[in-house]
Write a protein that holds these residues in place. Sequence first.
Motif, mmCIF file in Angstrom:
data_model
loop_
_atom_site.group_PDB
_atom_site.id
_atom_site.type_symbol
_atom_site.label_atom_id
_atom_site.label_comp_id
_atom_site.label_asym_id
_atom_site.label_seq_id
_atom_site.Cartn_x
_atom_site.Cartn_y
_atom_site.Cartn_z
ATOM 1 N N HIS A 1 0.393 -1.509 -0.258
ATOM 2 C CA HIS A 1 0.030 0.089 0.216
ATOM 3 C C HIS A 1 1.081 1.124 0.294
ATOM 4 O O HIS A 1 1.849 1.861 1.092
ATOM 5 C CB HIS A 1 -1.423 -0.193 1.034
ATOM 6 N N THR B 1 -1.599 -1.434 -4.424
ATOM 7 C CA THR B 1 -2.219 -0.286 -4.007
ATOM 8 C C THR B 1 -1.847 1.206 -4.204
ATOM 9 O O THR B 1 -0.617 1.247 -2.849
ATOM 10 C CB THR B 1 -3.656 -0.467 -3.171
ATOM 11 N N GLU B 2 -1.921 2.214 -4.888
ATOM 12 C CA GLU B 2 -1.680 3.450 -4.909
ATOM 13 C C GLU B 2 -2.986 4.194 -4.073
ATOM 14 O O GLU B 2 -3.468 4.072 -4.958
ATOM 15 C CB GLU B 2 -1.026 3.981 -5.456
ATOM 16 N N MET B 3 -2.824 4.603 -3.166
ATOM 17 C CA MET B 3 -3.166 5.952 -2.995
ATOM 18 C C MET B 3 -3.431 7.032 -3.071
ATOM 19 O O MET B 3 -2.260 8.138 -2.860
ATOM 20 C CB MET B 3 -3.908 5.798 -0.746
ATOM 21 N N LYS C 1 -3.527 4.305 4.087
ATOM 22 C CA LYS C 1 -2.593 2.956 3.326
ATOM 23 C C LYS C 1 -2.171 1.641 4.736
ATOM 24 O O LYS C 1 -2.722 0.900 4.502
ATOM 25 C CB LYS C 1 -1.442 3.124 3.002
ATOM 26 N N LEU D 1 -0.152 -7.637 -5.111
ATOM 27 C CA LEU D 1 -0.704 -6.855 -5.319
ATOM 28 C C LEU D 1 -0.377 -5.122 -4.442
ATOM 29 O O LEU D 1 0.253 -5.405 -3.761
ATOM 30 C CB LEU D 1 -2.054 -6.937 -4.423
#
Length: 207
Positions: free
Chosen positions: A43, A186-188, A50, A184
């Motif tokens: 994250h 994920t970009e906040m 995150k 995996l």
Amino acid sequence: MSDAAESEEALNRRHAEKMVKRKAARAKILATKTEERGLVIVHTGTGKGKSTAAFGMVMRCLGHGMRVGIVQFIKGAWDTGERHVLERFPELVTCRAMGEGFTWDTQDRARDIAAARSAWDAAKAMIADPGYRLVLLDELNIVLRYDYLPIADVVETLKAKPRDLHVVVTGRNAKPELLEIADLVTEMTLVKHPFRSGVKAQAGIEF
């Protein structure tokens, strides 16, 4: 039957037909997904959430009776709500807050490096322990950004982790080498934040 009622009936029928096809297509895709293994999850990004999302996965694991290990690389003496919750599950959670704050707080690079390396040693011990199903390395990306830990060691350790272990890494500015091996990412994204309007960090929202 009125035109309006007939139109609604036709709309419902087309919707049902469409959903039948969509369900069949979805079932066909799911039938090909047969592998089950531990993931490396990252994250990152400038947006808030995150660590919050990572702790959500921790809670989910607890709901399944899975043991979880947590190492916090930045947060140390901070009084956080999630820590109070996790203390209620001592048989399932090991939470080690080993950070000493952000580098602008300590203003001591040698001290920051020592804290990061001590936390990484604890993290490697958790990763090697077969009793854990998920290990959260909270804010590891921060110490990697400042090169307090060798990225090669982190990548090698995560690539060699037990097959059924999930490892979650949080923090801004994730290194490309870490993103490369992650399953995996994920970009906040920051769109709007109250801090910019003069609102301070608040209990229940930030900590």
